[in-house]
Design a protein around this motif. Structure first.
Motif, PDB file in Angstrom:
ATOM      1  N   ALA A 292      -2.353  -2.051  -5.295  1.00  0.00           N
ATOM      2  CA  ALA A 292      -2.061  -0.624  -5.141  1.00  0.00           C
ATOM      3  C   ALA A 292      -1.210  -0.425  -3.893  1.00  0.00           C
ATOM      4  O   ALA A 292      -1.316  -1.186  -2.920  1.00  0.00           O
ATOM      5  CB  ALA A 292      -3.353   0.181  -5.046  1.00  0.00           C
ATOM      6  N   ARG A 293      -0.357   0.614  -3.928  1.00  0.00           N
ATOM      7  CA  ARG A 293       0.550   0.867  -2.802  1.00  0.00           C
ATOM      8  C   ARG A 293       0.754   2.352  -2.612  1.00  0.00           C
ATOM      9  O   ARG A 293       0.829   3.118  -3.587  1.00  0.00           O
ATOM     10  CB  ARG A 293       1.906   0.213  -3.076  1.00  0.00           C
ATOM     11  N   THR A 294       0.805   2.776  -1.337  1.00  0.00           N
ATOM     12  CA  THR A 294       1.168   4.150  -1.010  1.00  0.00           C
ATOM     13  C   THR A 294       2.101   4.138   0.191  1.00  0.00           C
ATOM     14  O   THR A 294       2.155   3.159   0.960  1.00  0.00           O
ATOM     15  CB  THR A 294      -0.061   5.009  -0.660  1.00  0.00           C
ATOM     16  N   ASP A 298      -4.438   6.069   2.243  1.00  0.00           N
ATOM     17  CA  ASP A 298      -5.021   4.817   1.786  1.00  0.00           C
ATOM     18  C   ASP A 298      -4.810   4.628   0.288  1.00  0.00           C
ATOM     19  O   ASP A 298      -5.147   5.514  -0.507  1.00  0.00           O
ATOM     20  CB  ASP A 298      -6.522   4.803   2.090  1.00  0.00           C
ATOM     21  N   PRO A 299      -4.291   3.471  -0.111  1.00  0.00           N
ATOM     22  CA  PRO A 299      -4.139   3.207  -1.543  1.00  0.00           C
ATOM     23  C   PRO A 299      -5.494   2.894  -2.183  1.00  0.00           C
ATOM     24  O   PRO A 299      -6.374   2.316  -1.551  1.00  0.00           O
ATOM     25  CB  PRO A 299      -3.212   1.984  -1.585  1.00  0.00           C
ATOM     26  N   ASN A 300      -5.653   3.295  -3.453  1.00  0.00           N
ATOM     27  CA  ASN A 300      -6.912   3.087  -4.155  1.00  0.00           C
ATOM     28  C   ASN A 300      -6.608   2.862  -5.632  1.00  0.00           C
ATOM     29  O   ASN A 300      -5.914   3.658  -6.264  1.00  0.00           O
ATOM     30  CB  ASN A 300      -7.821   4.304  -3.984  1.00  0.00           C
ATOM     31  N   ASN A 303      -6.823   5.479  -8.526  1.00  0.00           N
ATOM     32  CA  ASN A 303      -5.730   6.420  -8.760  1.00  0.00           C
ATOM     33  C   ASN A 303      -4.596   5.691  -9.468  1.00  0.00           C
ATOM     34  O   ASN A 303      -3.935   4.838  -8.881  1.00  0.00           O
ATOM     35  CB  ASN A 303      -5.242   6.997  -7.436  1.00  0.00           C
ATOM     36  N   SER A 305      -1.641   6.380 -10.143  1.00  0.00           N
ATOM     37  CA  SER A 305      -0.312   6.476  -9.529  1.00  0.00           C
ATOM     38  C   SER A 305      -0.141   5.520  -8.353  1.00  0.00           C
ATOM     39  O   SER A 305       0.985   5.273  -7.908  1.00  0.00           O
ATOM     40  CB  SER A 305      -0.053   7.913  -9.073  1.00  0.00           C
ATOM     41  N   HIS A 306      -1.246   4.977  -7.822  1.00  0.00           N
ATOM     42  CA  HIS A 306      -1.166   4.026  -6.714  1.00  0.00           C
ATOM     43  C   HIS A 306      -0.949   2.597  -7.200  1.00  0.00           C
ATOM     44  O   HIS A 306      -0.457   1.754  -6.431  1.00  0.00           O
ATOM     45  CB  HIS A 306      -2.449   4.065  -5.877  1.00  0.00           C
ATOM     46  N   TYR A 330       4.658   0.998   4.299  1.00  0.00           N
ATOM     47  CA  TYR A 330       3.951   0.886   3.021  1.00  0.00           C
ATOM     48  C   TYR A 330       2.546   0.345   3.278  1.00  0.00           C
ATOM     49  O   TYR A 330       2.366  -0.576   4.079  1.00  0.00           O
ATOM     50  CB  TYR A 330       4.703  -0.029   2.050  1.00  0.00           C
ATOM     51  N   TYR A 332      -0.800  -1.336   1.480  1.00  0.00           N
ATOM     52  CA  TYR A 332      -1.185  -2.085   0.284  1.00  0.00           C
ATOM     53  C   TYR A 332      -2.696  -2.287   0.254  1.00  0.00           C
ATOM     54  O   TYR A 332      -3.350  -2.425   1.287  1.00  0.00           O
ATOM     55  CB  TYR A 332      -0.510  -3.454   0.261  1.00  0.00           C
TER      56      TYR A 332
END
Length: 362
Positions: A292-294, A298-300, A303, A305-306, A330, A332
């Motif tokens: 996951a990446r944002t 925090d990426p999760n 979600n 979309s992450h 970014y 991860y």
């Protein structure tokens, strides 16, 4: 002159003979019939819909024309013939006397079917038809983690050693409209004996004000997988007469949670790509790796979309070159996931900033 008088007398005699017949015909047309009455009464049903079959509801209105005996009638469609409603309490057609001014107010169980029409009928009047929209009883059993992980467990799965509640929802069930809440109704949790296929008692509780119940703090071991159901008890309070109801079987599968990767690092960072590397755990439950990446926060993996990639569980590296920009940060998160769809409890995280563009690359 004499003949004319005789003819007039004969015509008059014939008219007098027909007069009683005509009066009877007129009277027949004026009488109330099975399809219509001399006047229209009023009817209000409370609650008018979203009731269980057997739930006591209030009928009140006005028939007019003084005290009279009224009968409760029902039919299954707008053009069907009306029939008397049998009182389940004594097995006879239900009737009641109105007040002296024609008003009525009484309680009676709602019909145990949907889209049925009811009215009040007397020799003087009929009310408008009221269409009942009753709902079927239901109970949704689900598992609720007491200490949820980043990604919720799939429905019906528990993790060895991680406590959970079995919760019962009788109001917001997966299908159909919201149901009435019967606070205080007895709820029994049962488990199926897989050798005899009989249901055995596990625990007992009751519904709260919101129509919910919980059987709490169950910490499973690996052999605690099983099939459960809940049984709603008979409900006869407040004039209701609602029978017991069993839920569908609910399967609980107890599994191990996969271990996370370790040593996550960004080994090669450019203005347009980032390569991630990690160490694999010695974990036979690992089947896939989810990344996951944002750009912010925090990426999760819960979600969608992450999530930027789902790759083979034996992979030790991943090159991210999807919409990577220079001078950007970014975040991860890398998860492992089992074949059952169970994720690691916590992800392994890494934050990376790409370099500034070189002259001429802007």
């Amino acid at each position: 002159m004499t003949m004319r008088r005789e003819r007039r007398g004969g015509v008059l005699a014939k008219l007098l003979c027909w007069a009683p017949v005509t009066a009877v015909v007129v009277a027949l047309f004026a009488m109330p019939s099975s399809t219509g009455a001399a006047r229209l009464g009023s009817l209000t049903v409370t609650p008018g819909g979203n009731t269980y079959g057997g739930q006591s509801v209030r009928f009140h209105g006005d028939m007019g024309n003084g005290e009279q005996r009224i009968f409760l009638q029902r039919r299954g469609c707008p053009t069907c013939i009306w029939s008397e409603v049998v009182d389940p309490r004594d097995g006879r057609p239900f009737s009641i006397l109105t007040q002296a001014n024609g008003e009525f107010d009484f309680m009676f169980p709602a019909p145990a079917m949907n889209a049925v029409y009811v009215r009040l009928h007397s020799r003087q009047a009929d009310t408008d038809a009221h269409q009942f929209k009753t709902v079927h009883q239901d109970a949704d059993v689900f598992l609720d983690e007491l200490a949820p992980a980043d990604v919720p467990l799939p429905r019906g799965f528990a993790v060895v050693g991680e406590a959970y509640d079995l919760r019962i929802d009788t109001v917001r069930v997966p299908s159909g409209p919201k149901r009435p809440a019967l606070a205080g109704r007895r709820v029994e949790l049962q488990q199926r004996d897989e050798s005899t296929h009989e249901w055995t008692f596990v625990a007992q509780g009751q519904l709260g004000p919101e129509g919910l119940a919980a059987f709490s703090n169950r910490s499973p071991v690996l052999d605690d997988s099983g099939v459960y159901r809940t049984v709603l008890g008979d409900w006869t309070q407040g004039g209701d007469d609602i029978g017991w109801f069993p839920s569908l079987p609910f399967h609980v599968e107890v599994v191990r949670r996969p271990d996370p990767v370790t040593g996550l690092v960004a080994t090669d960072v450019t203005t347009s790509s980032i390569r991630l590397s990690w160490n694999l755990p010695a974990d036979p439950e690992r089947r896939r790796i989810v990344i996951a990446r944002t750009s912010f926060g925090d990426p999760n993996a819960s979600n969608p979309s992450h999530v930027i990639a789902t790759i083979d569980g034996e992979a030790k590296t991943y090159l991210d070159d999807h919409q990577i920009n220079p001078s950007a940060s970014y975040n991860y998160a890398v998860y492992t996931r089992s074949a059952d769809g169970v994720y690691t409890r916590l992800s392994t995280d890494e934050s990376v900033r790409t370099p500034d563009p070189k002259r001429g690359e802007q």
